[in-house]
Design a protein around this motif. Sequence first.
Motif, PDB file in Angstrom:
ATOM      1  N   ALA A  61       7.115  62.533   1.952  1.00  0.00           N
ATOM      2  CA  ALA A  61       6.196  61.542   1.396  1.00  0.00           C
ATOM      3  C   ALA A  61       6.890  60.619   0.405  1.00  0.00           C
ATOM      4  CB  ALA A  61       5.026  62.254   0.711  1.00  0.00           C
ATOM      5  N   SER A  62       7.954  61.094  -0.239  1.00  0.00           N
ATOM      6  CA  SER A  62       8.653  60.256  -1.216  1.00  0.00           C
ATOM      7  C   SER A  62       9.353  59.071  -0.563  1.00  0.00           C
ATOM      8  CB  SER A  62       9.677  61.092  -1.981  1.00  0.00           C
ATOM      9  OG  SER A  62      10.717  61.534  -1.119  1.00  0.00           O
ATOM     10  N   GLN A  63       9.562  59.130   0.759  1.00  0.00           N
ATOM     11  CA  GLN A  63      10.269  58.064   1.463  1.00  0.00           C
ATOM     12  C   GLN A  63       9.349  56.944   1.931  1.00  0.00           C
ATOM     13  OE1 GLN A  63      11.902  60.259   4.722  1.00  0.00           O
ATOM     14  NE2 GLN A  63      13.436  61.327   3.491  1.00  0.00           N
ATOM     15  N   VAL A  64       8.035  57.165   1.901  1.00  0.00           N
ATOM     16  CA  VAL A  64       7.086  56.226   2.500  1.00  0.00           C
ATOM     17  C   VAL A  64       7.241  54.835   1.886  1.00  0.00           C
ATOM     18  CG1 VAL A  64       4.641  55.666   2.785  1.00  0.00           C
ATOM     19  CG2 VAL A  64       5.440  58.034   3.098  1.00  0.00           C
ATOM     20  N   ALA A  65       7.465  53.874   2.734  1.00  0.00           N
ATOM     21  CA  ALA A  65       7.563  52.442   2.392  1.00  0.00           C
ATOM     22  C   ALA A  65       8.839  52.089   1.650  1.00  0.00           C
ATOM     23  CB  ALA A  65       6.345  51.964   1.598  1.00  0.00           C
ATOM     24  N   VAL A  66       9.370  52.953   0.789  1.00  0.00           N
ATOM     25  CA  VAL A  66      10.591  52.606   0.060  1.00  0.00           C
ATOM     26  C   VAL A  66      11.830  52.823   0.923  1.00  0.00           C
ATOM     27  CG1 VAL A  66       9.598  53.011  -2.214  1.00  0.00           C
ATOM     28  CG2 VAL A  66      10.756  54.893  -1.037  1.00  0.00           C
ATOM     29  N   GLN A  67      11.682  53.437   2.067  1.00  0.00           N
ATOM     30  CA  GLN A  67      12.719  53.468   3.088  1.00  0.00           C
ATOM     31  C   GLN A  67      12.141  52.885   4.371  1.00  0.00           C
ATOM     32  OE1 GLN A  67      14.361  57.682   1.405  1.00  0.00           O
ATOM     33  NE2 GLN A  67      14.985  57.165   3.495  1.00  0.00           N
ATOM     34  N   ALA A  68      13.004  52.294   5.160  1.00  0.00           N
ATOM     35  CA  ALA A  68      12.547  51.610   6.365  1.00  0.00           C
ATOM     36  C   ALA A  68      12.111  52.611   7.422  1.00  0.00           C
ATOM     37  CB  ALA A  68      13.663  50.726   6.914  1.00  0.00           C
ATOM     38  N   GLY A  69      11.051  52.268   8.138  1.00  0.00           N
ATOM     39  CA  GLY A  69      10.610  52.992   9.314  1.00  0.00           C
ATOM     40  C   GLY A  69      10.374  52.007  10.439  1.00  0.00           C
ATOM     41  N   LYS A  70       9.883  52.507  11.554  1.00  0.00           N
ATOM     42  CA  LYS A  70       9.666  51.619  12.693  1.00  0.00           C
ATOM     43  C   LYS A  70       8.630  50.541  12.379  1.00  0.00           C
ATOM     44  CE  LYS A  70      10.281  53.151  16.850  1.00  0.00           C
ATOM     45  NZ  LYS A  70      10.189  53.764  18.211  1.00  0.00           N
ATOM     46  N   GLY A  71       7.662  50.853  11.521  1.00  0.00           N
ATOM     47  CA  GLY A  71       6.699  49.835  11.119  1.00  0.00           C
ATOM     48  C   GLY A  71       7.365  48.689  10.397  1.00  0.00           C
ATOM     49  N   SER A  72       8.334  48.995   9.535  1.00  0.00           N
ATOM     50  CA  SER A  72       9.091  47.952   8.833  1.00  0.00           C
ATOM     51  C   SER A  72       9.820  47.058   9.827  1.00  0.00           C
ATOM     52  CB  SER A  72      10.115  48.584   7.882  1.00  0.00           C
ATOM     53  OG  SER A  72       9.578  49.648   7.143  1.00  0.00           O
ATOM     54  N   VAL A  73      10.377  47.696  10.847  1.00  0.00           N
ATOM     55  CA  VAL A  73      11.146  46.967  11.855  1.00  0.00           C
ATOM     56  C   VAL A  73      10.265  45.954  12.583  1.00  0.00           C
ATOM     57  CG1 VAL A  73      12.414  47.200  14.022  1.00  0.00           C
ATOM     58  CG2 VAL A  73      12.805  48.840  12.156  1.00  0.00           C
ATOM     59  N   PHE A  74       9.120  46.396  13.068  1.00  0.00           N
ATOM     60  CA  PHE A  74       8.266  45.483  13.837  1.00  0.00           C
ATOM     61  C   PHE A  74       7.613  44.423  12.935  1.00  0.00           C
ATOM     62  CE2 PHE A  74       8.551  48.773  17.152  1.00  0.00           C
ATOM     63  CZ  PHE A  74       8.858  47.955  18.225  1.00  0.00           C
ATOM     64  N   ALA A  75       7.356  44.762  11.683  1.00  0.00           N
ATOM     65  CA  ALA A  75       6.831  43.759  10.755  1.00  0.00           C
ATOM     66  C   ALA A  75       7.841  42.633  10.554  1.00  0.00           C
ATOM     67  CB  ALA A  75       6.484  44.412   9.419  1.00  0.00           C
ATOM     68  N   LEU A  76       9.107  42.994  10.360  1.00  0.00           N
ATOM     69  CA  LEU A  76      10.135  41.962  10.185  1.00  0.00           C
ATOM     70  C   LEU A  76      10.377  41.213  11.490  1.00  0.00           C
ATOM     71  CD1 LEU A  76      12.063  40.619   8.247  1.00  0.00           C
ATOM     72  CD2 LEU A  76      13.767  42.376   8.761  1.00  0.00           C
ATOM     73  N   LEU A  77      10.298  41.909  12.616  1.00  0.00           N
ATOM     74  CA  LEU A  77      10.417  41.221  13.904  1.00  0.00           C
ATOM     75  C   LEU A  77       9.336  40.146  14.050  1.00  0.00           C
ATOM     76  CD1 LEU A  77      11.282  43.865  16.661  1.00  0.00           C
ATOM     77  CD2 LEU A  77      12.449  41.685  16.277  1.00  0.00           C
TER      78      LEU A  77
END
Length: 506
Positions: free
Chosen positions: A215-231
């Motif tokens: 849970a400590s990684q949520v949003a402050v590290q990249a996930g697939k959601g981050s990837v598609f948002a930037l795409l």
Amino acid sequence: MKKYINKYIIAIIICGVGLITSCKKYINEGPIDTPTDNNFWTSERAAESGLAGAYGLLRTALTNGQAYFIFGDATANEFSAYENFELGSLSSINQWNFNYVPYREPILHNWTSFYQVISQCNLILSKVPNIAAANFQDDPVATKNQIMGEAYFIRAYCYYYITQVWGEPVIVTQAYTDPINAKPIARSKDADGFNQVVSDLKKSASLLSYNYSNASQVAVQAGKGSVFALLSKVYMWQKQYQLASAAADSVIQHGGYSLETGANFSHIFKGQSPESIFEINMIYSPNQNEAQRGDATNDNNNNVFSVFLGDPFVKGKSYGWSVNKDLVNSLYDTTASKKDVRIKSTFYGLQSARTLMVKYANVIYQNPQQQTLPFVSNNMVVLRLADIFLLKAEADLNQGNTGSALMYLNRVRQRAGLDPYVFTSQNDLLYTIMDERGRELYGEGQWYFDLVRSGLITNPNYDNSIDGYLPNRITNRGYLWPLDLRTLLPQDPLLTQNAWWASAGQ
């Protein structure tokens, strides 16, 4: 994978050693590329520390001299007065004279800090695949995929940001083993920069998942959601609206994100909100160094949020940047009986002489009883769901899908407590979507780029176009920032100045 995002201090110490020993080529200032670098990249812990260093360097690149907010907000007329006269040149009356700013903040004309991040990512992508599986405590394949996926995302974000701000990036994707003798590289076209972003993001998407193991990684590290948002964002720059819409769909349908309630709008900026997709970790902790000073210090790297604040949010601090109330009154209906709930969470003192922007006003005092040593405990939110809803609306409108555009626009308006927008025309709907982006993302480092990307920054039919950006300037790419060639050219003789600043803009 173990938690490592808070290993900034150790990683940055390692990075500092690398910067001293590496060459001065601006694209090769690899923070961990030292004479002992082969001894460093041998374990899971080293790979995780290297990645933590990349996140730390990205934070530095975005916060140096308040760069993120100057690039994306000050240039969009969101603030009308500043704590220093140099930034006062970023105003309509001075026609956004970017060239004057570096006398105080040379970092704004120097992309080196972003290339330090890129160099770090290149090292990770070069070294991590060769670390022996036996040197991982966790699943070596899954751990390597996670680290490399995040490195691809960070590198993609840097090229995306460089292309937005300065244009025509120098594209470097290899880790230099002999940086001193590396050949100079010419700038590429904007299209090549955005294509590099897409390429990196596709690789990242194949390695990351939507879920986090910790849970400590949520949003402050990249996930697939981050990837598609930037795409979705880069496809909007490329005007590939079908692809932008599809990428937004991936975020909306599979990311598991949800809008905060209107009553909790300010919670978004306190960190790791269910709405947040990617953010820079800057929350206060007595044992960490992520938080930003809240008082008026001379350290522009460590008080990025305090420029927005003063009394009563920081005891004894005089005002810094002042909100442009003319723009606020144009964007928001501040007289309506049914007020936009974002107004209270975004602004303070609209009826007074000086108005503050208070999205980043979660102040904690190290000495609470004396109210001394203030720190601002907010995260810098880079990608969030409401942003993607509005991108989806804009992309679908550009494909003629008015129904979908209205649906996603009105989901954001509903959260703000506003009545649904009633369709009148295609142009008016586009203007309304862009206004909604201005309202929703005020002070989040984005609206200027939206205005440029959409072409509305100088559109005479759009009420919130910006007078200082004359059509000739936009045509000649004067929306890009100039490069400090006095610093950069000796390091890469193939560099050229941006066209506007090489001629009429100087």
